[in-house]
Scaffold this active site. Sequence first.
Site, PDB file in Angstrom:
ATOM      1  N   ARG A   1      -4.242  32.435 -22.904  1.00  0.00           N
ATOM      2  CA  ARG A   1      -3.320  31.360 -22.472  1.00  0.00           C
ATOM      3  C   ARG A   1      -2.267  31.156 -23.557  1.00  0.00           C
ATOM      4  O   ARG A   1      -2.151  30.091 -24.151  1.00  0.00           O
ATOM      5  CB  ARG A   1      -4.079  30.074 -22.242  1.00  0.00           C
ATOM      6  CG  ARG A   1      -5.026  29.899 -21.056  1.00  0.00           C
ATOM      7  CD  ARG A   1      -4.944  30.640 -19.864  1.00  0.00           C
ATOM      8  NE  ARG A   1      -4.467  30.039 -18.633  1.00  0.00           N
ATOM      9  CZ  ARG A   1      -5.054  29.105 -17.906  1.00  0.00           C
ATOM     10  NH1 ARG A   1      -6.149  28.544 -18.310  1.00  0.00           N
ATOM     11  NH2 ARG A   1      -4.537  28.710 -16.765  1.00  0.00           N
TER      12      ARG A   1
ATOM     13  N   TYR B   1      -8.674  24.079 -23.763  1.00  0.00           N
ATOM     14  CA  TYR B   1      -9.653  23.850 -22.702  1.00  0.00           C
ATOM     15  C   TYR B   1     -10.536  22.653 -23.030  1.00  0.00           C
ATOM     16  O   TYR B   1     -10.667  22.257 -24.181  1.00  0.00           O
ATOM     17  CB  TYR B   1     -10.547  25.083 -22.516  1.00  0.00           C
ATOM     18  CG  TYR B   1      -9.858  26.215 -21.820  1.00  0.00           C
ATOM     19  CD1 TYR B   1      -9.596  26.157 -20.456  1.00  0.00           C
ATOM     20  CD2 TYR B   1      -9.455  27.347 -22.519  1.00  0.00           C
ATOM     21  CE1 TYR B   1      -8.953  27.199 -19.812  1.00  0.00           C
ATOM     22  CE2 TYR B   1      -8.814  28.397 -21.875  1.00  0.00           C
ATOM     23  CZ  TYR B   1      -8.575  28.314 -20.523  1.00  0.00           C
ATOM     24  OH  TYR B   1      -7.943  29.338 -19.881  1.00  0.00           O
TER      25      TYR B   1
HETATM   26  P1  NAD Z   1      -9.320  24.379 -16.047  1.00  0.00           P
HETATM   27  O1  NAD Z   1      -9.243  24.926 -14.667  1.00  0.00           O
HETATM   28  O2  NAD Z   1     -10.137  25.097 -17.062  1.00  0.00           O
HETATM   29  O3  NAD Z   1      -9.847  22.857 -15.963  1.00  0.00           O
HETATM   30  C1  NAD Z   1      -9.161  21.893 -15.174  1.00  0.00           C
HETATM   31  C2  NAD Z   1      -9.083  20.586 -15.902  1.00  0.00           C
HETATM   32  O4  NAD Z   1     -10.355  19.927 -15.873  1.00  0.00           O
HETATM   33  C3  NAD Z   1      -8.693  20.669 -17.364  1.00  0.00           C
HETATM   34  O5  NAD Z   1      -7.528  19.904 -17.577  1.00  0.00           O
HETATM   35  C4  NAD Z   1      -9.907  20.091 -18.100  1.00  0.00           C
HETATM   36  O6  NAD Z   1      -9.545  19.360 -19.253  1.00  0.00           O
HETATM   37  C5  NAD Z   1     -10.487  19.181 -17.040  1.00  0.00           C
HETATM   38  N1  NAD Z   1     -11.894  18.793 -17.271  1.00  0.00           N
HETATM   39  C6  NAD Z   1     -12.918  19.555 -17.716  1.00  0.00           C
HETATM   40  N2  NAD Z   1     -14.053  18.823 -17.805  1.00  0.00           N
HETATM   41  C7  NAD Z   1     -13.743  17.570 -17.400  1.00  0.00           C
HETATM   42  C8  NAD Z   1     -14.480  16.373 -17.242  1.00  0.00           C
HETATM   43  N3  NAD Z   1     -15.773  16.303 -17.576  1.00  0.00           N
HETATM   44  N4  NAD Z   1     -13.838  15.278 -16.776  1.00  0.00           N
HETATM   45  C9  NAD Z   1     -12.531  15.316 -16.460  1.00  0.00           C
HETATM   46  N5  NAD Z   1     -11.770  16.424 -16.586  1.00  0.00           N
HETATM   47  C10 NAD Z   1     -12.370  17.529 -17.054  1.00  0.00           C
HETATM   48  O7  NAD Z   1      -7.856  24.126 -16.632  1.00  0.00           O
HETATM   49  P2  NAD Z   1      -6.564  25.038 -16.563  1.00  0.00           P
HETATM   50  O8  NAD Z   1      -5.694  24.568 -15.483  1.00  0.00           O
HETATM   51  O9  NAD Z   1      -6.963  26.466 -16.555  1.00  0.00           O
HETATM   52  O10 NAD Z   1      -5.861  24.673 -17.940  1.00  0.00           O
HETATM   53  C11 NAD Z   1      -6.596  24.711 -19.148  1.00  0.00           C
HETATM   54  C12 NAD Z   1      -5.678  24.676 -20.365  1.00  0.00           C
HETATM   55  O11 NAD Z   1      -4.885  25.839 -20.484  1.00  0.00           O
HETATM   56  C13 NAD Z   1      -4.675  23.524 -20.371  1.00  0.00           C
HETATM   57  O12 NAD Z   1      -4.537  23.078 -21.700  1.00  0.00           O
HETATM   58  C14 NAD Z   1      -3.403  24.146 -19.936  1.00  0.00           C
HETATM   59  O13 NAD Z   1      -2.257  23.424 -20.355  1.00  0.00           O
HETATM   60  C15 NAD Z   1      -3.527  25.462 -20.649  1.00  0.00           C
HETATM   61  N6  NAD Z   1      -2.674  26.493 -20.043  1.00  0.00           N
HETATM   62  C16 NAD Z   1      -1.945  27.305 -20.879  1.00  0.00           C
HETATM   63  C17 NAD Z   1      -1.161  28.311 -20.340  1.00  0.00           C
HETATM   64  C18 NAD Z   1      -0.363  29.229 -21.216  1.00  0.00           C
HETATM   65  O14 NAD Z   1       0.057  28.826 -22.271  1.00  0.00           O
HETATM   66  N7  NAD Z   1      -0.186  30.484 -20.822  1.00  0.00           N
HETATM   67  C19 NAD Z   1      -1.117  28.479 -18.975  1.00  0.00           C
HETATM   68  C20 NAD Z   1      -1.867  27.621 -18.158  1.00  0.00           C
HETATM   69  C21 NAD Z   1      -2.673  26.645 -18.709  1.00  0.00           C
END
Ligand code: NAD
Length: 374
Positions: free
Chosen positions: A120, A226
């Site tokens: 990411r 994450y």
């Molecule tokens: P994910 O699918 O792994 O999780 C979804 C969300 O659920 C996350 O925001 C997480 O904090 C939340 N979560 C987990 N446990 C929880 C709980 N017990 N209660 C409430 N919420 C909870 O997330 P994602 O969409 O894959 O994104 C993960 C990270 O990666 C984020 O920081 C996002 O900004 C980052 N990201 C970076 C890039 C990049 O730079 N290429 C691209 C996409 C996402």
Amino acid sequence: MILGLLKEHGKETRVALLPETVQTFTDLKVEVLVEQGAGEKAFASDADYEAVGAKTVSRNDVFAKAEVLLQIQPPAEGDTERIKDSQVWISAFNPLWDTALVKTFLNKGITTFSLDLIPRTTRAQAMDILSSMATVSGYMAVLEAAAKLPTFFPMFMTAAGTIRPANVLILGAGVAGLQAIATSRKLGAQVQVFDVRSAVKEEVMSLGGKFVEVEGATEDKAAGGYAVEQTEEYKKKQQDRINEVAAKSNVVICTAQIPGRKAPLLIPKEAVDAMKPGSVIIDLAASTGGNCELTKNDEVVEYKGVSIIGQSNYPAQKPVDASRMFGKNVLNFMKLMIGEEGELNLNFEDDIVKGTCITHAKEIYNERVKSVIE
Ligand code: NAD
């Protein structure tokens, strides 16, 4: 390089590359073999692939002749036996979860890349299939909830009276959650959002959502953005707040996940008991156990008038755009392994190539996968 594009199996309707993206591969001097009918469910015919320079062939021919085999889903039953150790397998096979498949690839000496583990990082953003597909899922989750709900999403002021807007609770504000906020707001609902990562509060607010805070969450910068496991005390406080807000919500969209682990349980049965009949829960974490205790993967559970929808593959309901986004991500990733004459060039010095590689030469390359296998 001879790239083999396989037809998906099961209920999958997407295809890893649409003809518009195959065109760029052929421009890069890559020979593309497409399994007959591969694009059918995404409205791309064999003739469309032929028109951009690909050859459409039988499934056996793809397996026999391609150096690189590409599809979205993990291998179909029996396919792992067909892949040769000289071949490269690229798909999204959730290696942090399906460790048995990783071991099979490892023991057979196959070179594999899992697109769901593309780092990411900023440089890899254009290759990030998780973000692309989460965008589709977040959008579709809200559309399905809006269609299923017996009341409207927006506020209506009519001669027949005023209709109150729906209250939507979104659990998890990652890519899918943020898209769900935006889509719910566009449809006029009032939105509240929970996430253990306080960093997302501003994003939630900028999309018009209200962030529901629970003090004392554990955050770990080393986890690369994450979420990480939370303490029991925090979980209890969080649970009380979620139950309280869920009871007043018409729709709950669950998106909370922790990579490689079972999804956190955020909506226990008693929280559903307290919800109004007619409410809808959409659980996007269904394939890893669900955020709701009553969720069944790829099923709709009706419980005391509440519908709990566990849909693991919303992108398959929008196969054209989902395939378009998936294909662009694959192209951007695979450009890192295509040489000047179109030859396969695996450069493990590149952090994205190395980070996405799961197995190569009977070794596990991805560090996170290594830590769950050993
Ligand atoms: P994910 O699918 O792994 O999780 C979804 C969300 O659920 C996350 O925001 C997480 O904090 C939340 N979560 C987990 N446990 C929880 C709980 N017990 N209660 C409430 N919420 C909870 O997330 P994602 O969409 O894959 O994104 C993960 C990270 O990666 C984020 O920081 C996002 O900004 C980052 N990201 C970076 C890039 C990049 O730079 N290429 C691209 C996409 C996402």
